[in-house]
Design a protein around this motif. Structure first.
Motif, PDB file in Angstrom:
ATOM      1  N   TYR A   1       0.839  -1.211   0.000  1.00 41.36           N
ATOM      2  CA  TYR A   1       0.000   0.000   0.000  1.00 41.36           C
ATOM      3  C   TYR A   1       0.870   1.257   0.000  1.00 41.36           C
ATOM      4  N   ASN A   2       1.980   1.204   0.739  1.00 44.01           N
ATOM      5  CA  ASN A   2       2.890   2.348   0.791  1.00 44.01           C
ATOM      6  C   ASN A   2       3.733   2.480  -0.479  1.00 44.01           C
ATOM      7  N   LEU A   3       3.940   1.373  -1.175  1.00 39.88           N
ATOM      8  CA  LEU A   3       4.775   1.395  -2.382  1.00 39.88           C
ATOM      9  C   LEU A   3       4.023   1.869  -3.613  1.00 39.88           C
ATOM     10  N   ILE A   4       2.761   1.429  -3.740  1.00 42.59           N
ATOM     11  CA  ILE A   4       2.006   1.684  -4.980  1.00 42.59           C
ATOM     12  C   ILE A   4       1.326   3.053  -4.903  1.00 42.59           C
ATOM     13  N   SER A   5       1.539   3.860  -5.928  1.00 36.67           N
ATOM     14  CA  SER A   5       0.924   5.192  -6.004  1.00 36.67           C
ATOM     15  C   SER A   5       0.092   5.284  -7.276  1.00 36.67           C
ATOM     16  N   GLU A   6      -0.823   6.241  -7.302  1.00 39.80           N
ATOM     17  CA  GLU A   6      -1.584   6.492  -8.525  1.00 39.80           C
ATOM     18  C   GLU A   6      -0.614   6.912  -9.628  1.00 39.80           C
ATOM     19  N   GLY A   7      -0.812   6.336 -10.826  1.00 37.60           N
ATOM     20  CA  GLY A   7       0.106   6.627 -11.937  1.00 37.60           C
ATOM     21  C   GLY A   7       1.101   5.504 -12.164  1.00 37.60           C
ATOM     22  N   ASP A   8       1.273   4.615 -11.162  1.00 33.76           N
ATOM     23  CA  ASP A   8       2.140   3.444 -11.341  1.00 33.76           C
ATOM     24  C   ASP A   8       1.399   2.413 -12.188  1.00 33.76           C
ATOM     25  N   SER A   9       2.138   1.468 -12.775  1.00 33.44           N
ATOM     26  CA  SER A   9       1.470   0.346 -13.445  1.00 33.44           C
ATOM     27  C   SER A   9       1.788  -0.935 -12.691  1.00 33.44           C
ATOM     28  N   VAL A  10       0.758  -1.766 -12.528  1.00 31.26           N
ATOM     29  CA  VAL A  10       0.879  -3.021 -11.781  1.00 31.26           C
ATOM     30  C   VAL A  10       0.408  -4.166 -12.664  1.00 31.26           C
ATOM     31  N   ARG A  11       1.193  -5.222 -12.700  1.00 32.23           N
ATOM     32  CA  ARG A  11       0.871  -6.415 -13.498  1.00 32.23           C
ATOM     33  C   ARG A  11       0.687  -7.593 -12.551  1.00 32.23           C
TER      34      ARG A  11
ATOM     35  N   THR B   1      -6.553 -14.552 -15.877  1.00 29.66           N
ATOM     36  CA  THR B   1      -5.715 -13.906 -16.892  1.00 29.66           C
ATOM     37  C   THR B   1      -4.730 -12.949 -16.209  1.00 29.66           C
ATOM     38  N   THR B   2      -3.718 -12.530 -16.958  1.00 29.17           N
ATOM     39  CA  THR B   2      -2.736 -11.580 -16.412  1.00 29.17           C
ATOM     40  C   THR B   2      -2.978 -10.214 -17.025  1.00 29.17           C
ATOM     41  N   LEU B   3      -3.176  -9.225 -16.152  1.00 35.04           N
ATOM     42  CA  LEU B   3      -3.466  -7.871 -16.612  1.00 35.04           C
ATOM     43  C   LEU B   3      -2.420  -6.884 -16.120  1.00 35.04           C
ATOM     44  N   THR B   4      -2.208  -5.825 -16.892  1.00 34.50           N
ATOM     45  CA  THR B   4      -1.374  -4.702 -16.451  1.00 34.50           C
ATOM     46  C   THR B   4      -2.256  -3.461 -16.440  1.00 34.50           C
ATOM     47  N   ILE B   5      -2.419  -2.857 -15.284  1.00 33.72           N
ATOM     48  CA  ILE B   5      -3.270  -1.666 -15.214  1.00 33.72           C
ATOM     49  C   ILE B   5      -2.463  -0.436 -14.786  1.00 33.72           C
ATOM     50  N   ALA B   6      -2.912   0.724 -15.270  1.00 32.38           N
ATOM     51  CA  ALA B   6      -2.370   1.997 -14.790  1.00 32.38           C
ATOM     52  C   ALA B   6      -3.234   2.388 -13.598  1.00 32.38           C
ATOM     53  N   VAL B   7      -2.642   2.419 -12.433  1.00 36.51           N
ATOM     54  CA  VAL B   7      -3.394   2.586 -11.178  1.00 36.51           C
ATOM     55  C   VAL B   7      -4.019   3.981 -11.089  1.00 36.51           C
ATOM     56  N   GLU B   8      -5.360   3.988 -10.847  1.00 37.33           N
ATOM     57  CA  GLU B   8      -6.085   5.258 -10.670  1.00 37.33           C
ATOM     58  C   GLU B   8      -6.696   5.367  -9.273  1.00 37.33           C
ATOM     59  N   GLY B   9      -6.898   4.228  -8.627  1.00 33.97           N
ATOM     60  CA  GLY B   9      -7.488   4.247  -7.283  1.00 33.97           C
ATOM     61  C   GLY B   9      -6.928   3.113  -6.438  1.00 33.97           C
ATOM     62  N   ILE B  10      -6.687   3.388  -5.154  1.00 36.22           N
ATOM     63  CA  ILE B  10      -6.116   2.384  -4.243  1.00 36.22           C
ATOM     64  C   ILE B  10      -6.998   2.304  -3.003  1.00 36.22           C
ATOM     65  N   ASP B  11      -7.441   1.098  -2.673  1.00 32.62           N
ATOM     66  CA  ASP B  11      -8.280   0.917  -1.479  1.00 32.62           C
ATOM     67  C   ASP B  11      -7.645  -0.161  -0.610  1.00 32.62           C
ATOM     68  N   PHE B  12      -7.356   0.190   0.641  1.00 37.31           N
ATOM     69  CA  PHE B  12      -6.702  -0.762   1.546  1.00 37.31           C
ATOM     70  C   PHE B  12      -7.608  -1.035   2.733  1.00 37.31           C
ATOM     71  N   ASP B  13      -8.013  -2.294   2.885  1.00 30.27           N
ATOM     72  CA  ASP B  13      -8.826  -2.716   4.030  1.00 30.27           C
ATOM     73  C   ASP B  13      -7.865  -3.214   5.106  1.00 30.27           C
ATOM     74  N   THR B  14      -7.695  -2.407   6.171  1.00 31.76           N
ATOM     75  CA  THR B  14      -6.685  -2.734   7.190  1.00 31.76           C
ATOM     76  C   THR B  14      -7.063  -3.964   8.004  1.00 31.76           C
ATOM     77  N   GLN B  15      -8.362  -4.200   8.195  1.00 35.25           N
ATOM     78  CA  GLN B  15      -8.777  -5.353   9.009  1.00 35.25           C
ATOM     79  C   GLN B  15      -8.569  -6.665   8.247  1.00 35.25           C
ATOM     80  N   ALA B  16      -9.022  -6.680   6.972  1.00 34.16           N
ATOM     81  CA  ALA B  16      -8.873  -7.906   6.166  1.00 34.16           C
ATOM     82  C   ALA B  16      -7.504  -7.978   5.502  1.00 34.16           C
ATOM     83  N   CYS B  17      -6.743  -6.860   5.535  1.00 30.77           N
ATOM     84  CA  CYS B  17      -5.441  -6.760   4.870  1.00 30.77           C
ATOM     85  C   CYS B  17      -5.541  -7.129   3.389  1.00 30.77           C
ATOM     86  N   VAL B  18      -6.485  -6.491   2.704  1.00 28.59           N
ATOM     87  CA  VAL B  18      -6.688  -6.700   1.267  1.00 28.59           C
ATOM     88  C   VAL B  18      -6.433  -5.379   0.562  1.00 28.59           C
TER      89      VAL B  18
END
Length: 396
Positions: free
Chosen positions: A30-40, A63-80
């Motif tokens: 969560y701390n590493l990934i920022s909006e504008g990064d791409s994640v595969r 399937t394997t996808l590569t997305i340009a990150v626009e939104g990040i949601d972190f559930d601290t209780q479920a750690c998802v």
């Protein structure tokens, strides 16, 4: 966290492949990934198939996808960790530019590419992949009928269990119901410790309460351990430490972690280091206010004079969407280190990090007094600017 691959060139361009192995790793991601990064990463996608007769069926495919990150949601209780963004690579199931949500899960690798890597992000990877950075302190904060079992990791204070039991009051001539209720409560707390505390990693278990609740619970727990032959508790008896707390609520951990005896016991953990640094800052603020400041404006001016001995900064500030602002904080950290200062990056999920956030998320202990920084506040006040002692309005 397992580092599966890393290629970052001299221009700070490149990709890193990681695999989260425990819930704490999701916090690092969560701390590493920022909006504008791409994640595969691999994901499940629902696909509609039309048959020759015109009817349609749907199936779920991996399937394997590569997305340009626009939104990040972190559930601290479920750690998802959920990442929302547009597909930026050709895929037989997902059109280019189509939106998709990637769920990062434990034991599933992902590849992260940034427009530009900085030292803070690379340090975070090093820290996440260091096996010694684990939850080495557990705490039970309790009062009659209420207890919180917590794990204190390098980055987070995780409440693993909340126990609430209604305990009948003592009645004249009969305390039996009261004692039965207490025994039931103590039993549940003990079972929670056995369930949630990994004694292979944990170096210290703090039991904190007002009054004699902690002593009575400790006595009950080890009587039961002997009676039921709980070897795990008996073998780790030396790790338990009884300390005073004002209540059984999570916020009482703050005072527990500041106890000198606790600090001594936890001296080799990062959590204690942060708490100690914050305590020193508060003491300096009272005794020598010209050597302790918080707020972005003051800290930047102190850094220009190479006056910062210890910089206290929240990881929240590195998650800002403004790239230039993030760079400003990264440059600040690097300049303090270059001048021989110490930098402590506080986690916003930790008790000490929550406290630092109340001080604008950035503070510093100085090598020498800089009363001119205090004077600048007075000048701002005279000019009609919003200001105050050790504070400023342009901080984050």
């Amino acid at each position: 966290m397992k580092l599966l691959g890393k290629y970052v060139d001299k221009g700070m361009q490149g990709t890193v492949t990681l695999m989260p192995e425990e819930s704490e790793d999701m916090w690092h991601a969560y701390n590493l990934i920022s909006e504008g990064d791409s994640v595969r990463s691999t994901t499940i996608r629902k696909v509609q198939n039309e048959t020759a007769t015109g009817s349609s069926t749907s199936s779920r495919v991996r399937t394997t996808l590569t997305i340009a990150v626009e939104g990040i949601d972190f559930d601290t209780q479920a750690c998802v960790l959920r990442l929302k963004g547009r597909n930026i690579e050709e895929n037989q199931y997902v059109k280019m530019g189509a939106y998709h949500t990637l769920d990062l899960e434990l034991n599933r690798k992902f590849e992260l590419r940034k427009p530009e890597w900085d030292t803070i992000a690379l340090e975070r990877i090093e820290m996440a992949c260091d096996p010694s950075q684990s939850a080495d302190v557990a705490a039970v904060v309790m009062q009659e009928g209420l207890a919180h079992v917590c794990l204190i990791t390098a980055s987070m204070t995780l409440v693993r269990s909340k126990i609430e039991v209604s305990i009948p009051r003592k009645r004249k001539g009969s305390v039996q119901q009261h004692e039965k209720g207490l025994a039931k409560f103590y039993e549940q707390v003990m079972q929670s410790i056995l369930r949630h505390v990994n004694f292979d990693v944990v170096k210290c278990v703090l039991i904190a309460s007002p009054g004699f609740v902690r002593d009575q619970f400790y006595e009950y727990m080890f009587q039961q351990a002997i009676k039921m032959d709980y070897k795990l508790l008996l073998d780790n008896k030396s790790k338990f430490m009884l300390v005073h707390a004002s209540s059984g609520f999570k916020h009482s951990l703050k005072e527990v972690l500041q106890e000198p005896a606790v600090v001594a016991k936890m001296s080799d953990t990062k959590a204690a280091g942060e708490v100690k640094a914050l305590e020193q800052f508060y003491m300096m603020l009272q005794c020598e206010p010209a050597k302790a400041f918080y707020g972005k404006k003051h800290i930047l001016r102190a850094a220009e004079s190479q006056a910062i001995e210890t910089l206290l900064i929240s990881d929240n500030l590195f998650r800002c969407q403004d790239v230039n602002l993030r760079k400003e904080y990264v440059n600040l950290v690097e300049s303090v280190r270059d001048a021989g200062g110490e930098v402590k990056i506080f986690s916003s999920m930790h008790i000490s990090g929550e406290q630092l956030a109340q001080l604008t998320g950035i503070a510093a202990l100085l090598r020498f007094p800089m009363p001119e920084l205090e004077d600048s506040d007075d000048e701002d006040d005279e000019n009609g600017a919003v200001g105050g002692d050790h504070n400023d309005s342009d901080s984050d």
